[in-house]
Write an enzyme that holds these catalytic residues in place. Structure first.
Site, PDB file in Angstrom:
ATOM      1  N   SER A  78     -29.558   3.781   6.189  1.00 11.31           N
ATOM      2  CA  SER A  78     -28.913   2.692   6.350  1.00 11.31           C
ATOM      3  C   SER A  78     -29.426   1.448   6.060  1.00 11.31           C
ATOM      4  CB  SER A  78     -28.467   2.699   7.969  1.00 11.31           C
ATOM      5  OG  SER A  78     -29.548   2.491   8.802  1.00 11.31           O
ATOM      6  N   ASP A 130     -26.532   4.616   3.092  1.00 13.13           N
ATOM      7  CA  ASP A 130     -25.256   4.826   3.946  1.00 13.13           C
ATOM      8  C   ASP A 130     -24.888   3.241   4.089  1.00 13.13           C
ATOM      9  OD1 ASP A 130     -23.733   5.840   5.924  1.00 13.13           O
ATOM     10  OD2 ASP A 130     -25.306   5.777   7.575  1.00 13.13           O
ATOM     11  N   ASP A 135     -19.434   0.372   0.995  1.00 14.97           N
ATOM     12  CA  ASP A 135     -18.280   0.198   1.915  1.00 14.97           C
ATOM     13  C   ASP A 135     -17.801  -1.071   2.045  1.00 14.97           C
ATOM     14  OD1 ASP A 135     -17.049   0.049   4.400  1.00 14.97           O
ATOM     15  OD2 ASP A 135     -18.889   0.507   5.703  1.00 14.97           O
ATOM     16  N   GLU A 139     -15.195   3.896   1.090  1.00 11.85           N
ATOM     17  CA  GLU A 139     -14.488   4.253   2.501  1.00 11.85           C
ATOM     18  C   GLU A 139     -12.896   3.169   2.392  1.00 11.85           C
ATOM     19  OE1 GLU A 139     -16.830   3.856   5.874  1.00 11.85           O
ATOM     20  OE2 GLU A 139     -15.259   2.989   7.153  1.00 11.85           O
ATOM     21  N   HIS A 173     -17.847   9.839   8.942  1.00 12.45           N
ATOM     22  CA  HIS A 173     -18.934   8.898   9.620  1.00 12.45           C
ATOM     23  C   HIS A 173     -18.662   9.138  11.018  1.00 12.45           C
ATOM     24  CE1 HIS A 173     -20.563   6.447   6.104  1.00 12.45           C
ATOM     25  NE2 HIS A 173     -19.510   7.154   5.679  1.00 12.45           N
ATOM     26  N   SER A 206     -21.475  12.207  15.447  1.00 12.37           N
ATOM     27  CA  SER A 206     -22.563  12.914  16.271  1.00 12.37           C
ATOM     28  C   SER A 206     -21.713  13.336  17.558  1.00 12.37           C
ATOM     29  CB  SER A 206     -23.491  11.746  16.862  1.00 12.37           C
ATOM     30  OG  SER A 206     -24.475  11.491  16.002  1.00 12.37           O
ATOM     31  N   ILE A 218     -24.557  12.524  10.995  1.00 12.58           N
ATOM     32  CA  ILE A 218     -25.242  12.530  12.274  1.00 12.58           C
ATOM     33  C   ILE A 218     -26.287  11.869  12.346  1.00 12.58           C
ATOM     34  CG2 ILE A 218     -26.039  14.186  13.865  1.00 12.58           C
ATOM     35  CD1 ILE A 218     -24.115  16.306  12.298  1.00 12.58           C
ATOM     36  N   ASP A 219     -26.083  10.889  13.204  1.00 15.35           N
ATOM     37  CA  ASP A 219     -27.462   9.738  13.277  1.00 15.35           C
ATOM     38  C   ASP A 219     -27.876   9.686  14.802  1.00 15.35           C
ATOM     39  OD1 ASP A 219     -29.374   7.879  13.189  1.00 15.35           O
ATOM     40  OD2 ASP A 219     -27.925   6.374  12.532  1.00 15.35           O
TER      41      ASP A 219
HETATM   42 ZN   LIG Z   1     -20.928   5.258   9.088  1.00 17.84          ZN
END
Ligand SMILES: [Zn+2]
Length: 334
Positions: A58, A96, A118, A148, A236, A239, A280-281
Site C-alpha cells: 500500500s 494496492d 483506485d 475500482e 477489499h 479481514s 486481507i491486511d
Molecule cells: Zn483496499
C-alpha cells in the site's frame, strides 16, 4: 532504480491465476506486507499449502518501508519460496490502492507485476479516463491492472471514507469495456480496517456480547456477475478480525473494544463466485500484535526482537494457512 521487468524477478501477473480461480471456484489471497516477518510468513504459508499468492504493497507500506526495499523483498520472496522447495512459485507483486498514474508507472517500471489504480472517488467518466491511461501503460509491459467502482467504508492507511456506496451493476459493463482493466474491485459491504461496522450497524450476541456484522450484499455481486460473466472480481477490506486474537490483545493490555470483521463463511461463499482476489491486511496486524502482547506479558525480561518476533511470525503464518485452506480454497493450485 533501474527499469526492471517483473519477469526478470520471477514474479507473475494475475491473468492466468485469476482465470483459473474463477473457473475453479476459489480465490487468491492478497496479503499486505511491510515487514520482513510478514513476508517470510506469507511465503512459508504459500509454499506449504502450494498456493499462488499476491503480496501487496500500500501507499502506507511504501512510506514505512521504502519502495526500493519492498521491491527487493518481493524479489527475495521468490528466491525464498524456491529455497523452501517450491519449483515454480506463483507470486504476484501488486500495488494496492495506487492513487495516480505516476505511482502506478513507477511501480511498473521497478518490477511490480500488477497494479491497482483506485480512482473510485472520482466521477465515473474520470475514473474511466485515469484507469484507461494506467491500463494502456501497464499492458505494454504485460502488467495487469485492478480498478475500482463503488466506495468502501473504513480506514486503510491513507484511504478512508465514512460511508460505503455499493457498486452499481448497471455501470460495470461500460467501465470494464472502456478501461480494459483486468479485474474489478467492487463494494458490496466489506470495509477497511479492524472496525468494519459500528455497533449500530450490527446485532449483538447476547451470550458473548460480541457484535454480529450485517451480511454482504450478495444480490449486488450476483447482478455484477450476470453483467460480466467470468470477469475477475476483487474484494477489499475482507479481514475477519478473529475474535480470539482480539481477546488475546485485550487480555494482555490492549484496548480494541468491538473490533469486528467479515465472517469467514461469507468470504468462503464469495470465493466460490467470480470473486477471485480477497484482500486481507488487518488480520495479519492482529495476529502479530496478539502474539507480541502475550509474549511481553509472559516474558517481561525479554528485549531481543527475535524473541518476540518469532512467535509473531508463527502466529501470522498460522493465520495465512488458515485463510488459504479454510476460507479461500487456493491450496494445491500450483
Ligand atoms: Zn483496499
Amino acid at each position: 532504480m533501474k527499469k526492471t521487468s517483473y519477469k526478470e524477478l520471477g514474479l507473475v501477473n494475475t491473468r492466468k491465476m485469476f482465470a483459473k480461480a474463477v473457473k475453479g471456484g476459489y480465490a487468491i489471497p492478497a496479503f499486505n506486507f511491510n515487514t520482513m516477518e510478514q513476508m517470510q510468513a506469507i511465503v512459508q504459508a504459500a509454499v506449504e499449502t502450494k498456493s499462488p499468492v499476491i503480496m501487496q504493497v500500500s501507499k502506507g507500506a511504501r512510506k514505512y518501508a521504502n519502495p526500493t526495499i519492498l521491491r527487493y523483498m518481493a524479489q527475495g520472496a521468490v528466491e525464498y519460496a524456491k529455497e523452501l522447495g517450491c519449483k515454480k512459485p506463483q507470486i504476484v507483486l501488486h500495488l494496492d490502492h495506487g492513487d495516480s498514474f505516476e505511482t502506478c508507472k513507477s511501480c511498473i517500471d521497478s518490477g511490480f507485476s500488477s497494479v491497482m489504480i483506485d480512482a473510485s472517488s472520482l466521477p465515473f467518466e474520470e475514473n474511466i479516463k485515469l484507469t484507461k491511461k494506467v491500463v494502456n501503460y501497464a499492458h505494454k509491459y504485460d502488467v495487469t491492472v485492478e480498478a475500482e467502482l463503488g466506495v468502501l467504508a473504513g480506514v486503510e492507511d491513507e484511504v478512508s471514507s465514512a460511508e460505503s456506496h455499493y457498486t452499481k451493476p448497471e455501470e460495470v459493463i461500460e467501465f470494464a469495456t472502456k478501461t480494459g482493466c483486468d479485474s474489478l474491485a467492487i463494494s458490496i459491504g466489506t470495509s477497511h480496517g479492524a472496525y468494519k461496522f459500528t455497533p449500530e450497524q450490527c446485532t449483538r450476541d447476547e451470550k458473548t456480547g460480541k457484535l454480529i456484522p450485517p451480511p454482504l450484499a450478495f444480490d449486488v455481486l450476483k447482478e455484477i456477475e450476470k453483467k460480466l460473466p467470468g470477469f475477475p472480481i476483487v474484494l477489499h477490506g475482507s479481514s475477519s478480525v478473529p475474535q480470539d486474537e482480539v481477546d488475546t490483545i485485550n487480555k494482555f493490555g490492549g484496548k480494541l473494544p468491538d473490533a469486528v470483521g467479515i465472517p469467514e463463511e461469507q468470504l468462503r461463499k464469495a470465493a466460490k463466485s467470480a470473486v477471485c482476489k480477497i484482500n486481507i491486511d488487518s488480520d495479519s496486524r492482529l495476529a502479530m500484535t496478539a502474539a507480541i502482547r502475550q509474549h511481553f506479558a509472559e516474558h517481561p525480561d525479554h528485549f531481543d526482537p527475535r524473541q518476540y518476533l518469532t512467535p509473531a511470525r508463527d502466529n501470522m503464518k498460522k493465520m495465512y494457512i488458515h485463510k488459504i485452506v479454510k476460507v479461500l480454497g487456493s491450496n494445491d493450485k500450483l
